[in-house]
Design a protein around this motif. Structure first.
Motif, short mmCIF file in Angstrom:
data_model
loop_
_atom_site.label_atom_id
_atom_site.label_comp_id
_atom_site.label_asym_id
_atom_site.label_seq_id
_atom_site.Cartn_x
_atom_site.Cartn_y
_atom_site.Cartn_z
N LEU A 109 33.38 -33.05 -47.93
CA LEU A 109 33.74 -32.75 -49.32
C LEU A 109 34.46 -33.89 -50.05
O LEU A 109 34.15 -34.14 -51.23
CB LEU A 109 34.55 -31.45 -49.38
CG LEU A 109 33.75 -30.19 -49.01
CD1 LEU A 109 34.67 -28.97 -49.01
CD2 LEU A 109 32.58 -29.97 -49.98
N PRO A 110 35.42 -34.60 -49.44
CA PRO A 110 36.03 -35.72 -50.18
C PRO A 110 35.02 -36.79 -50.59
O PRO A 110 35.09 -37.31 -51.71
CB PRO A 110 37.06 -36.27 -49.17
CG PRO A 110 37.42 -35.08 -48.32
CD PRO A 110 36.13 -34.33 -48.17
N ASN A 111 34.09 -37.13 -49.71
CA ASN A 111 33.06 -38.13 -50.07
C ASN A 111 32.14 -37.58 -51.16
O ASN A 111 31.73 -38.33 -52.06
CB ASN A 111 32.24 -38.51 -48.84
CG ASN A 111 33.02 -39.38 -47.88
OD1 ASN A 111 33.96 -40.07 -48.28
ND2 ASN A 111 32.66 -39.34 -46.61
N LEU A 112 31.84 -36.30 -51.07
CA LEU A 112 31.02 -35.67 -52.10
C LEU A 112 31.74 -35.68 -53.44
O LEU A 112 31.13 -35.91 -54.50
CB LEU A 112 30.67 -34.24 -51.68
CG LEU A 112 29.75 -33.46 -52.61
CD1 LEU A 112 28.42 -34.16 -52.81
CD2 LEU A 112 29.53 -32.05 -52.07
N TRP A 113 33.05 -35.46 -53.41
CA TRP A 113 33.88 -35.53 -54.62
C TRP A 113 33.77 -36.92 -55.26
O TRP A 113 33.57 -37.05 -56.46
CB TRP A 113 35.32 -35.21 -54.25
CG TRP A 113 36.33 -35.36 -55.35
CD1 TRP A 113 37.00 -36.50 -55.69
CD2 TRP A 113 36.79 -34.34 -56.26
NE1 TRP A 113 37.86 -36.26 -56.74
CE2 TRP A 113 37.75 -34.95 -57.11
CE3 TRP A 113 36.51 -32.99 -56.42
CZ2 TRP A 113 38.42 -34.24 -58.10
CZ3 TRP A 113 37.16 -32.29 -57.41
CH2 TRP A 113 38.10 -32.91 -58.25
N GLU A 114 33.90 -37.96 -54.44
CA GLU A 114 33.83 -39.32 -54.94
C GLU A 114 32.46 -39.65 -55.51
O GLU A 114 32.34 -40.39 -56.50
CB GLU A 114 34.19 -40.32 -53.83
CG GLU A 114 35.65 -40.30 -53.42
CD GLU A 114 36.58 -40.64 -54.58
OE1 GLU A 114 36.23 -41.54 -55.38
OE2 GLU A 114 37.62 -40.00 -54.71
N SER A 115 31.41 -39.12 -54.91
CA SER A 115 30.05 -39.41 -55.38
C SER A 115 29.66 -38.59 -56.59
O SER A 115 28.56 -38.75 -57.13
CB SER A 115 29.05 -39.18 -54.25
OG SER A 115 28.94 -37.79 -53.95
N SER A 116 30.54 -37.69 -57.03
CA SER A 116 30.23 -36.80 -58.16
C SER A 116 31.04 -37.15 -59.40
O SER A 116 31.34 -36.29 -60.22
CB SER A 116 30.51 -35.34 -57.76
OG SER A 116 29.75 -34.96 -56.64
N ARG A 117 31.40 -38.42 -59.53
CA ARG A 117 32.14 -38.85 -60.72
C ARG A 117 31.34 -38.52 -61.98
O ARG A 117 30.14 -38.73 -62.04
CB ARG A 117 32.40 -40.36 -60.67
CG ARG A 117 33.39 -40.76 -59.58
CD ARG A 117 33.61 -42.26 -59.57
NE ARG A 117 34.56 -42.65 -58.53
CZ ARG A 117 35.86 -42.65 -58.68
NH1 ARG A 117 36.40 -42.29 -59.83
NH2 ARG A 117 36.66 -43.03 -57.68
#
Length: 277
Positions: A109-117
């Protein structure tokens, strides 16, 4: 279809996504079609109750393949639908299985958060999934602190009114913040530092009075006298802002919070509440 036929269907779809042409790196069209078929099965009555989907390791397998498809999908609608499916899975399969595969759920989820800017709806979905996980885990001392440490930066970003995205993220961020406070087994600096956002959030929208007073009440109960001492100015200014500008129904939440302070810290309350009263 009879219940006994669903097991082979689940296994066929999982096998396709794990090892077949639909596996990571395979044909994305086939993989998305398999996810759509799987979604229809998840929505049926009895999912999570039958023999196959009640297996202990099944949630971890589902999530692993869904996250793999999510990483390779570029379309916003597709990614949003997969996140919704992940949320449905967590809800349908229950707290015990969430705890048993917590790392599988949370790690991406943290990486997904970063990729969803600049994709605020996706980020809102991520915050919603994290709230489900926090509520499922509760205050388990061997799980909750590690989980919460992953979440604090996401809460901090979503409720920081200096970020334009907070207009879209703050409501989900507030709900996640409240859930963490109600489940935390320990009071840590990262949690303490979030409280500085309470006043700007109220200044931006007084309709948030109820949830911010709920959050403040949690801090009063778990933060102790040190929290009251350090944060007294924020507390007073929140009270004054609402009492001077909000409708009468909002004042009720202020009075309830004042009453809690009087019960927990009667000596400090006399000085703290003198100005707002």
């Amino acid at each position: 279809l009879p219940d006994e036929l669903y097991g082979p269907l689940y296994e066929a779809l999982l096998s396709l996504l794990e090892r077949g042409v639909g596996a990571s790196g395979g044909d994305l069209v086939v993989r998305l079609a398999a996810v759509s078929a799987f979604k229809a099965l998840v929505e049926r009555w009895g999912f999570g109750l039958d023999k196959y989907t009640s297996q202990e390791n099944i949630l971890g397998r589902y999530l692993t393949v869904l996250y793999a498809v999510l990483r390779d999908a570029n379309e916003f609608d597709t990614r949003s639908q997969i996140l919704t499916l992940i949320s449905d899975l967590i809800e349908r399969l229950g707290d015990k299985r969430v705890v048993s595969c917590i790392d599988v759920i949370v790690k991406p989820l943290p990486n997904l958060w970063e990729s969803s800017r600049k994709q605020n709806l996706l980020r809102s979905s991520i915050l919603g999934i994290l709230r489900q996980i926090v509520e499922a885990v509760g205050a388990l001392p061997d799980v909750a602190p590690k989980l919460h440490s992953t979440i604090y930066p996401l809460i901090a970003y979503s409720i920081d009114t200096r970020h334009p995205e907070s207009i879209y993220l703050s409501d989900d961020g507030l709900a996640l913040w409240e859930a963490v406070l109600k489940a935390t087994p320990i009071y840590v600096n990262e949690l303490h530092n979030l409280f500085s956002c309470a006043l700007p959030l109220l200044e931006f929208d007084l309709s948030r009075t109820k949830i911010i007073m709920s959050i403040m009440s949690c801090y009063i109960l778990i933060g102790g006298r040190e929290f009251m001492k350090v944060s007294s100015n924020i507390i007073i200014n929140c009270f004054k802002l609402v009492l001077e500008n909000a409708r009468s129904e909002c004042a009720i939440y202020i009075v309830q919070t004042m009453d809690l302070i009087l019960q927990c810290y009667p000596k400090e309350a006399l000085l703290l509440l003198k100005e707002p009263i």
